[in-house]
Design a protein around this motif. Sequence first.
Motif, PDB file in Angstrom:
ATOM      1  N   UNK A 140       0.458  -1.103   0.083  1.00  0.00           N
ATOM      2  CA  UNK A 140       0.178  -0.175   0.094  1.00  0.00           C
ATOM      3  C   UNK A 140       0.782   1.083   0.296  1.00  0.00           C
ATOM      4  N   UNK A 141       0.130   2.310  -0.232  1.00  0.00           N
ATOM      5  CA  UNK A 141       0.643   3.677   0.254  1.00  0.00           C
ATOM      6  C   UNK A 141       1.400   4.099   0.798  1.00  0.00           C
ATOM      7  N   UNK A 142       2.088   4.852   1.105  1.00  0.00           N
ATOM      8  CA  UNK A 142       2.542   5.470   2.086  1.00  0.00           C
ATOM      9  C   UNK A 142       1.227   5.801   3.008  1.00  0.00           C
ATOM     10  N   UNK A 143       0.517   5.853   4.526  1.00  0.00           N
ATOM     11  CA  UNK A 143      -0.607   6.240   5.065  1.00  0.00           C
ATOM     12  C   UNK A 143      -0.225   6.580   6.306  1.00  0.00           C
ATOM     13  N   UNK A 144      -0.921   7.467   7.229  1.00  0.00           N
ATOM     14  CA  UNK A 144      -0.232   7.686   8.552  1.00  0.00           C
ATOM     15  C   UNK A 144      -1.896   7.704   9.113  1.00  0.00           C
ATOM     16  N   UNK A 145      -1.510   7.123  10.100  1.00  0.00           N
ATOM     17  CA  UNK A 145      -3.065   6.697  11.530  1.00  0.00           C
ATOM     18  C   UNK A 145      -2.977   8.497  11.634  1.00  0.00           C
ATOM     19  N   UNK A 146      -4.515   8.474  12.217  1.00  0.00           N
ATOM     20  CA  UNK A 146      -5.373   9.881  12.790  1.00  0.00           C
ATOM     21  C   UNK A 146      -4.341   9.837  13.855  1.00  0.00           C
ATOM     22  N   UNK A 147      -3.681   9.318  14.945  1.00  0.00           N
ATOM     23  CA  UNK A 147      -3.028   9.591  16.052  1.00  0.00           C
ATOM     24  C   UNK A 147      -1.817   8.996  15.986  1.00  0.00           C
ATOM     25  N   UNK A 148      -0.330   9.262  16.521  1.00  0.00           N
ATOM     26  CA  UNK A 148       0.819   8.697  16.544  1.00  0.00           C
ATOM     27  C   UNK A 148       0.045   7.236  17.255  1.00  0.00           C
ATOM     28  N   UNK A 149       0.447   6.434  16.337  1.00  0.00           N
ATOM     29  CA  UNK A 149       0.213   4.204  17.179  1.00  0.00           C
ATOM     30  C   UNK A 149       1.901   3.809  17.676  1.00  0.00           C
ATOM     31  N   UNK A 150       1.781   2.732  18.784  1.00  0.00           N
ATOM     32  CA  UNK A 150       2.649   2.274  18.998  1.00  0.00           C
ATOM     33  C   UNK A 150       2.867   0.856  18.350  1.00  0.00           C
ATOM     34  N   UNK A 151       3.350   0.131  17.774  1.00  0.00           N
ATOM     35  CA  UNK A 151       3.564  -1.237  17.012  1.00  0.00           C
ATOM     36  C   UNK A 151       3.319  -1.872  17.942  1.00  0.00           C
ATOM     37  N   UNK A 152       2.619  -1.773  19.637  1.00  0.00           N
ATOM     38  CA  UNK A 152       1.856  -3.211  20.003  1.00  0.00           C
ATOM     39  C   UNK A 152      -0.166  -2.936  20.060  1.00  0.00           C
ATOM     40  N   UNK A 153      -0.264  -0.757  19.700  1.00  0.00           N
ATOM     41  CA  UNK A 153      -0.914  -0.680  19.900  1.00  0.00           C
ATOM     42  C   UNK A 153      -1.777  -1.202  18.348  1.00  0.00           C
ATOM     43  N   UNK A 154      -0.876  -0.756  17.434  1.00  0.00           N
ATOM     44  CA  UNK A 154      -1.116  -1.475  15.605  1.00  0.00           C
ATOM     45  C   UNK A 154      -1.501  -3.094  15.518  1.00  0.00           C
ATOM     46  N   UNK A 155      -1.040  -3.749  16.275  1.00  0.00           N
ATOM     47  CA  UNK A 155      -0.651  -5.214  16.889  1.00  0.00           C
ATOM     48  C   UNK A 155      -2.438  -5.529  16.854  1.00  0.00           C
ATOM     49  N   UNK A 156      -2.738  -4.980  18.053  1.00  0.00           N
ATOM     50  CA  UNK A 156      -3.838  -5.397  18.947  1.00  0.00           C
ATOM     51  C   UNK A 156      -5.576  -4.691  17.492  1.00  0.00           C
ATOM     52  N   UNK A 157      -4.694  -3.660  17.170  1.00  0.00           N
ATOM     53  CA  UNK A 157      -5.420  -3.498  15.798  1.00  0.00           C
ATOM     54  C   UNK A 157      -5.615  -4.483  14.401  1.00  0.00           C
ATOM     55  N   UNK A 158      -4.577  -4.965  14.401  1.00  0.00           N
ATOM     56  CA  UNK A 158      -4.889  -5.994  13.107  1.00  0.00           C
ATOM     57  C   UNK A 158      -5.295  -7.717  14.094  1.00  0.00           C
ATOM     58  N   UNK A 159      -4.901  -7.712  15.075  1.00  0.00           N
ATOM     59  CA  UNK A 159      -5.756  -8.810  15.907  1.00  0.00           C
ATOM     60  C   UNK A 159      -7.154  -8.889  15.899  1.00  0.00           C
ATOM     61  N   UNK A 160      -7.382  -7.288  17.077  1.00  0.00           N
ATOM     62  CA  UNK A 160      -9.099  -7.051  16.475  1.00  0.00           C
ATOM     63  C   UNK A 160      -9.647  -7.610  15.387  1.00  0.00           C
ATOM     64  N   UNK A 161      -9.254  -7.073  14.149  1.00  0.00           N
ATOM     65  CA  UNK A 161      -9.321  -7.058  12.711  1.00  0.00           C
ATOM     66  C   UNK A 161     -10.091  -8.365  12.501  1.00  0.00           C
ATOM     67  N   UNK A 162      -8.654  -9.427  11.771  1.00  0.00           N
ATOM     68  CA  UNK A 162      -8.872 -10.773  11.640  1.00  0.00           C
ATOM     69  C   UNK A 162      -9.921 -11.837  12.970  1.00  0.00           C
ATOM     70  N   UNK A 163      -9.790 -11.147  14.402  1.00  0.00           N
ATOM     71  CA  UNK A 163     -10.906 -12.072  15.230  1.00  0.00           C
ATOM     72  C   UNK A 163     -11.935 -11.755  14.226  1.00  0.00           C
ATOM     73  N   UNK A 164     -12.454 -10.398  13.824  1.00  0.00           N
ATOM     74  CA  UNK A 164     -13.598  -9.705  13.677  1.00  0.00           C
ATOM     75  C   UNK A 164     -14.784 -10.538  11.682  1.00  0.00           C
ATOM     76  N   UNK A 165     -13.100 -10.169  11.765  1.00  0.00           N
ATOM     77  CA  UNK A 165     -13.219 -10.675   9.796  1.00  0.00           C
ATOM     78  C   UNK A 165     -14.517 -11.006   8.987  1.00  0.00           C
TER      79      UNK A 165
END
Length: 120
Positions: free
Chosen positions: A21-46
């Motif tokens: 994907x092209x470079x993108x910016x999260x609405x607020x700065x985010x840590x790697x662990x927060x990003x991993x939590x977002x990913x896990x939540x998405x894949x759990x509910x996908x």
Amino acid sequence: MGCAGSSQSKADGTVKKIRKPKPWKHPQPITKSQLMQLRDEFWDTAPHYGGRKEIWDALRAAAEADLSLAQAIVDSAGVIVQSADLTICYDERGAKYELPKYVLSEPTNLIREGLGSLQF
């Protein structure tokens, strides 16, 4: 009846090649662990968004793989790639799968944990 790969082909007969994907910016700065939590939540509910679980599993494997392996995964799963960055895909039955960019790459404003205020 068509050939096995016909559903993945564009009008000129070539398969759409996956790219990052092209470079993108999260609405607020985010840590790697927060990003991993977002990913896990998405894949759990996908699977609850519709579509087939095996396609969601293939898309997750592709999202977490390097580009050449990701291409092989989507090709073998029969995933039809509309957007080369995998944000919009379809299965062979026409079900739509939308992936947020945060499951495909890191944002430009990712905070490196453990560095405190020494951000570059």
